[in-house]
Design an enzyme around this catalytic site. Structure first.
Site, PDB file in Angstrom:
ATOM      1  N   SER A 134       8.881  -3.041 -47.160  1.00  0.00           N
ATOM      2  CA  SER A 134      10.129  -2.476 -47.994  1.00  0.00           C
ATOM      3  C   SER A 134      10.786  -1.171 -47.556  1.00  0.00           C
ATOM      4  CB  SER A 134       9.792  -2.162 -49.349  1.00  0.00           C
ATOM      5  OG  SER A 134       9.578  -3.328 -50.098  1.00  0.00           O
ATOM      6  N   LYS A 137      14.268  -0.741 -46.323  1.00  0.00           N
ATOM      7  CA  LYS A 137      15.304  -0.355 -47.562  1.00  0.00           C
ATOM      8  C   LYS A 137      16.000   0.951 -47.179  1.00  0.00           C
ATOM      9  CE  LYS A 137      13.595  -3.100 -51.429  1.00  0.00           C
ATOM     10  NZ  LYS A 137      12.384  -3.745 -51.044  1.00  0.00           N
ATOM     11  N   SER A 189      11.603   0.101 -55.215  1.00  0.00           N
ATOM     12  CA  SER A 189      11.412  -0.995 -54.214  1.00  0.00           C
ATOM     13  C   SER A 189      11.967  -2.232 -54.633  1.00  0.00           C
ATOM     14  CB  SER A 189      10.113  -1.103 -53.731  1.00  0.00           C
ATOM     15  OG  SER A 189      10.117  -1.663 -52.141  1.00  0.00           O
TER      16      SER A 189
END
Length: 431
Positions: A134, A137, A189
């Site tokens: 993640s 991101k 997330s």
């Protein structure tokens, strides 16, 4: 003798022409090995380091391409490591004569960097290619901040709600501002938020192209996003160095800095589902002195990933940990140890071991222009050293040797021609 002379003259002429052709047409030699300061070892070739061309083999089928689609080739490895010679080292990269004791960290690679100056204070295998989970991101967040208005409204879909992994509750018919989705993306997330934002950017392929183009522009040449959320996909790649660079770029945007430091927000519901609060999942927030925020990540292939930022005095530092394990303590606690180590190095004014670049190397931009600036998924980054080193265009005769050899060859030809002319004149007078 006359026959020998007739044979010798053409042979000399042919030899001299060969010398001139070699001087001008010799194939350039490989760029010289980088010089290092006294006491430092030259950076090892990437072939000697594990995972410097691609992440470790996956443990599942998540990275297999769809039927009929080719498997992406690994991103090219620059001849010279981005950020300095020592950034190409495989193991621990510490300042010489550092007195602070380096902590024991259960991660394959990590980087400690100064957010403001870009100085890399210490690292472990900074350019090893790993999976971001993640943490990718962060790259999506920068694209969103640059391209979308925070107040514009995005309608949720069933496809958003069907995303795998962590979700914040985006659902069909729900109305969300880009700001709400951005904060949910960074704080919790949310993979559903990532998918909704990618759709608003123009769809999955468009969003990934924008992410990969931005990574290249920033100089993150180890990075290729295969999904906007960080779920594993074909060709996914990054490095601790690249993510440190991306975090530094993201923290220049007040929207990102605000999102990672926010503890909770009100988030809309959808259908008959009422609104609720979304809480930040970073455990160091409010716990570590001066913590500014960060990001967590996990997939089966990437393992545990983490980034954190903190400020003490006037120094702002970031830490990135990749392919970590939460033993003997969670990755957040390991990050805290690295932050302590980084602030100790900063206080001691140790010499940086590398530098986070501000943009892609000039050589890379020139090559992209020649190639029509392809997306990162099909790019072939050129070497900064090959284009910018003074050895780049050397022939086998050296940088200045070719013109000198050519001039000498011409002079010899002229002298030889004058000698033949005088010899013929003497022969004519004797006759």
């Amino acid at each position: 003798m006359r026959f020998a002379a007739r044979q010798t003259v053409p042979a000399l002429l042919v030899s001299l022409c060969a010398v001139i052709v070699a001087a001008f047409g010799a194939t350039p030699i490989a760029a010289a090995q980088p010089t290092t300061t006294e006491g430092q070892k030259p950076a090892p070739n990437s072939a000697q380091c594990q995972n410097h061309d691609r992440p470790p083999p996956p443990i599942d089928t998540s990275e297999e391409p769809k039927p009929g689609e080719p498997s992406p080739q690994p991103l090219p490895v620059p001849d010279e490591p981005v950020g300095g010679t020592r950034m190409g080292e495989c193991g621990l990269v510490q300042p010489p004569n550092a007195t602070a004791q380096i902590p024991d960290i259960a991660s394959a690679s990590w980087v400690i960097a100064d957010i403001d100056s870009g100085a890399v204070l210490a690292a472990k295998d900074p350019h090893a290619r790993e999976r971001p989970a993640s943490l990718i991101k962060v790259l999506l967040a920068i694209v969103v901040i640059r391209e979308l208005r925070l107040e514009q409204v995005v309608e949720g879909t069933a496809e958003d709600a069907a995303q795998e992994g962590t979700k914040v509750g985006v659902g069909p018919g729900g109305k969300y501002t880009v700001r709400q989705l951005l904060f949910a993306l960074v704080m919790r997330s949310g993979n559903d938020a990532a998918f909704a934002l990618a759709r608003e950017l123009g769809g999955m392929k468009v969003a990934l192209a924008k992410m990969n183009t931005l990574a290249k522009e920033l100089g993150a040449l180890d990075t290729r996003a295969a999904t906007p959320s960080g779920l594993d996909g074909p060709g996914m790649s990054t490095s601790a160095y690249d993510l440190s660079l991306l975090v530094r770029a993201a923290m220049k945007h007040k929207e990102f800095a605000e999102a990672v430091s926010t503890k909770s927000i009100d988030f809309p519901g959808y259908g008959t589902k009422p609104g609720y609060k979304v809480n930040n999942d970073n455990r160091l927030l409010g716990k570590y002195p001066g913590f500014l925020g960060g990001k967590t990540g996990f997939t089966d292939d990437a393992r545990h990933t983490y980034l954190g930022t903190a400020k003490q005095g006037t120094r702002r530092l970031s830490v990135v940990l990749l392919r970590g394990e939460p033993t003997p303590v969670p990755l957040g606690d390991q990050a805290a140890k690295l932050l302590d180590y980084g602030f100790a190095l900063a206080k001691a004014k140790t010499k940086p071991v590398g530098q986070l670049v501000d943009k892609a190397p000039e050589a890379q931009r020139k090559q992209d222009a020649v190639n029509g600036a392809p997306s990162a998924e099909g790019s072939s980054p050129s070497s900064e050293a090959a284009a910018m080193s003074p050895d780049a265009n050397r022939s086998a005769f050296g940088t200045y040797g070719a013109p000198l050899v050519a001039a000498a060859g011409v002079a010899i030809l002229i002298s030889f021609a004058l000698w033949i002319r005088r010899k013929r004149a003497r022969t004519a007078r004797t006759a």
